[in-house]
Structure formats: C-alpha cells, structure tokens
Motif scaffolding. Sequence first.
Motif, mmCIF file in Angstrom:
data_model
loop_
_atom_site.group_PDB
_atom_site.id
_atom_site.type_symbol
_atom_site.label_atom_id
_atom_site.label_comp_id
_atom_site.label_asym_id
_atom_site.label_seq_id
_atom_site.Cartn_x
_atom_site.Cartn_y
_atom_site.Cartn_z
ATOM 1 N N ASN A 25 57.963 42.086 39.486
ATOM 2 C CA ASN A 25 58.353 40.865 40.210
ATOM 3 C C ASN A 25 57.553 40.713 41.491
ATOM 4 O O ASN A 25 57.082 39.621 41.816
ATOM 5 C CB ASN A 25 59.851 40.877 40.517
ATOM 6 C CG ASN A 25 60.691 40.740 39.267
ATOM 7 O OD1 ASN A 25 60.281 40.079 38.318
ATOM 8 N ND2 ASN A 25 61.834 41.387 39.249
ATOM 9 N N ARG A 26 57.384 41.804 42.227
ATOM 10 C CA ARG A 26 56.611 41.748 43.466
ATOM 11 C C ARG A 26 55.150 41.411 43.175
ATOM 12 O O ARG A 26 54.534 40.610 43.881
ATOM 13 C CB ARG A 26 56.706 43.080 44.197
ATOM 14 C CG ARG A 26 56.047 43.030 45.546
ATOM 15 C CD ARG A 26 56.276 44.310 46.335
ATOM 16 N NE ARG A 26 55.001 44.622 46.909
ATOM 17 C CZ ARG A 26 54.382 45.765 46.800
ATOM 18 N NH1 ARG A 26 54.916 46.762 46.154
ATOM 19 N NH2 ARG A 26 53.209 45.948 47.350
ATOM 20 N N ILE A 27 54.618 41.997 42.124
ATOM 21 C CA ILE A 27 53.223 41.736 41.759
ATOM 22 C C ILE A 27 53.026 40.255 41.462
ATOM 23 O O ILE A 27 52.091 39.629 41.953
ATOM 24 C CB ILE A 27 52.800 42.607 40.558
ATOM 25 C CG1 ILE A 27 52.686 44.066 40.994
ATOM 26 C CG2 ILE A 27 51.491 42.113 39.965
ATOM 27 C CD1 ILE A 27 52.504 45.038 39.849
ATOM 28 N N VAL A 28 53.904 39.702 40.651
ATOM 29 C CA VAL A 28 53.787 38.286 40.294
ATOM 30 C C VAL A 28 53.927 37.407 41.531
ATOM 31 O O VAL A 28 53.118 36.514 41.774
ATOM 32 C CB VAL A 28 54.834 37.911 39.212
ATOM 33 C CG1 VAL A 28 54.944 36.406 39.069
ATOM 34 C CG2 VAL A 28 54.453 38.539 37.881
ATOM 35 N N GLU A 29 54.950 37.658 42.328
ATOM 36 C CA GLU A 29 55.218 36.794 43.481
ATOM 37 C C GLU A 29 54.158 36.895 44.570
ATOM 38 O O GLU A 29 53.960 35.943 45.323
ATOM 39 C CB GLU A 29 56.602 37.104 44.049
ATOM 40 C CG GLU A 29 57.703 36.636 43.116
ATOM 41 C CD GLU A 29 59.099 37.038 43.563
ATOM 42 O OE1 GLU A 29 59.239 37.586 44.680
ATOM 43 O OE2 GLU A 29 60.032 36.793 42.791
ATOM 44 N N GLU A 30 53.490 38.022 44.676
ATOM 45 C CA GLU A 30 52.480 38.189 45.722
ATOM 46 C C GLU A 30 51.063 37.893 45.228
ATOM 47 O O GLU A 30 50.117 37.962 46.011
ATOM 48 C CB GLU A 30 52.548 39.604 46.310
ATOM 49 C CG GLU A 30 53.818 39.842 47.108
ATOM 50 C CD GLU A 30 53.866 41.218 47.749
ATOM 51 O OE1 GLU A 30 52.803 41.859 47.891
ATOM 52 O OE2 GLU A 30 54.973 41.649 48.113
ATOM 53 N N SER A 31 50.925 37.556 43.968
ATOM 54 C CA SER A 31 49.584 37.285 43.447
ATOM 55 C C SER A 31 49.147 35.870 43.811
ATOM 56 O O SER A 31 49.959 34.951 43.864
ATOM 57 C CB SER A 31 49.564 37.451 41.922
ATOM 58 O OG SER A 31 50.272 36.406 41.306
ATOM 59 N N PRO A 32 47.872 35.683 44.066
ATOM 60 C CA PRO A 32 47.382 34.336 44.372
ATOM 61 C C PRO A 32 47.492 33.413 43.153
ATOM 62 O O PRO A 32 47.618 32.201 43.301
ATOM 63 C CB PRO A 32 45.926 34.556 44.783
ATOM 64 C CG PRO A 32 45.555 35.886 44.243
ATOM 65 C CD PRO A 32 46.815 36.693 44.152
ATOM 66 N N GLN A 33 47.478 33.979 41.972
ATOM 67 C CA GLN A 33 47.624 33.172 40.757
ATOM 68 C C GLN A 33 48.997 32.497 40.736
ATOM 69 O O GLN A 33 49.113 31.339 40.344
ATOM 70 C CB GLN A 33 47.460 34.045 39.500
ATOM 71 C CG GLN A 33 46.064 34.555 39.264
ATOM 72 C CD GLN A 33 45.755 35.865 39.980
ATOM 73 O OE1 GLN A 33 46.401 36.243 40.938
ATOM 74 N NE2 GLN A 33 44.732 36.551 39.506
ATOM 75 N N TYR A 34 50.014 33.231 41.162
ATOM 76 C CA TYR A 34 51.374 32.687 41.200
ATOM 77 C C TYR A 34 51.445 31.537 42.209
ATOM 78 O O TYR A 34 52.011 30.488 41.928
ATOM 79 C CB TYR A 34 52.362 33.792 41.574
ATOM 80 C CG TYR A 34 53.789 33.321 41.731
ATOM 81 C CD1 TYR A 34 54.565 33.042 40.613
ATOM 82 C CD2 TYR A 34 54.364 33.170 42.984
ATOM 83 C CE1 TYR A 34 55.876 32.619 40.747
ATOM 84 C CE2 TYR A 34 55.668 32.749 43.123
ATOM 85 C CZ TYR A 34 56.424 32.481 42.003
ATOM 86 O OH TYR A 34 57.723 32.050 42.143
ATOM 87 N N GLU A 35 50.859 31.748 43.363
ATOM 88 C CA GLU A 35 50.858 30.709 44.404
ATOM 89 C C GLU A 35 50.131 29.457 43.917
ATOM 90 O O GLU A 35 50.594 28.336 44.123
ATOM 91 C CB GLU A 35 50.202 31.252 45.673
ATOM 92 C CG GLU A 35 50.208 30.291 46.840
ATOM 93 C CD GLU A 35 51.587 30.050 47.410
ATOM 94 O OE1 GLU A 35 51.800 28.961 47.988
ATOM 95 O OE2 GLU A 35 52.460 30.918 47.279
#
Length: 163
Positions: A25-35
């Motif tokens: 979850n942290r990886i997804v939320e902190e990735s620039p792709q998610y943003e």
Amino acid sequence: MLALLLLAGTVNAEEPFRIAVIDPNRIVEESPQYEAARNLLSAEAQEREAELTSQQEDIARLETRLERDGALMRSDEVTRLRNDIRARERRLRYAQEELQADFALRQSDLRTKLVQQVEEVVEQVAKDNGFDLILSEGVVYASSRADISDEVIDRLKEVFEKR
C-alpha cells in the motif's frame, strides 16, 4: 512458511536465506505512477462533472420557469415542460450512474496496471539484491532492515522518469 524456511536452510548451508518485506500500500501510494493516475482520473472526472452540473442547472431553470409561469401557460405547454423536465432528470441520473461506473472501471484499470508494474519492480529488486523470498501483506512484524519498500519506490520513480 516455517517449512519453507527450514527447507531453504538445508538447500545450501553456505549461503544465508535472504528474506525481505514490502508494504504494497505504501509503495503504491508513494509512487509517482499513482500520483499521475490520480491526477488523470481527477481531470477526467472534473470535466464530466462540469457537464452534469450544467445539466442540473438547465433542469433547475426549467423548474423555476414552470413554477413562475405555469399558471399563465396553456395546459399542453405545462405538460410538455413537465415531460421535458422528467426526461432531462432521467438522462441526468443515467449520466451520473455512467460516470460512477466509468470512474470505477478506469480506477480499477489504472490500479491493475500499477500493481503489475510494482510486481515487476519488486521482482527486479529481489533479483538484483539476491533475495530468496519477499513477503508483503499479512506480515505481523518486520524490522526496518528487512523492509525494502523504499528501494522499490525509488525504482518506480526511476521507471516513471524514463517514460
């Protein structure tokens, strides 16, 4: 899992069995792709919501007209105006439902692509660092030394910048 660790220990006693942990979850939320995906969805939703707001305003104007001028209008004009209002309200409800369904589908689509990309990066980090096992969800405890989430996030940033 204990059996897996014991089995791995007997495979090659010379090399230690390397395990790491990630917080997906942290990886997804902190990735620039998610943003980037979130910004794209937000822009698409704002555009379509503006259209819906315009339709709502049109309906409100017609309802105001009916209330204000209804007593002065012929009965067939009142009937036609009421039918028009009902038809517009149905189209608006349908458009709202369609927007929600499209948004959910698009969100799911983008999340699936991101999860796939995260999995690829995690696999590459594991290979590059010689990890035998990487655990994610369901981990009760992991020391910060075992958590490679930061490295995965950094790699995702590199992948994003290369696009």
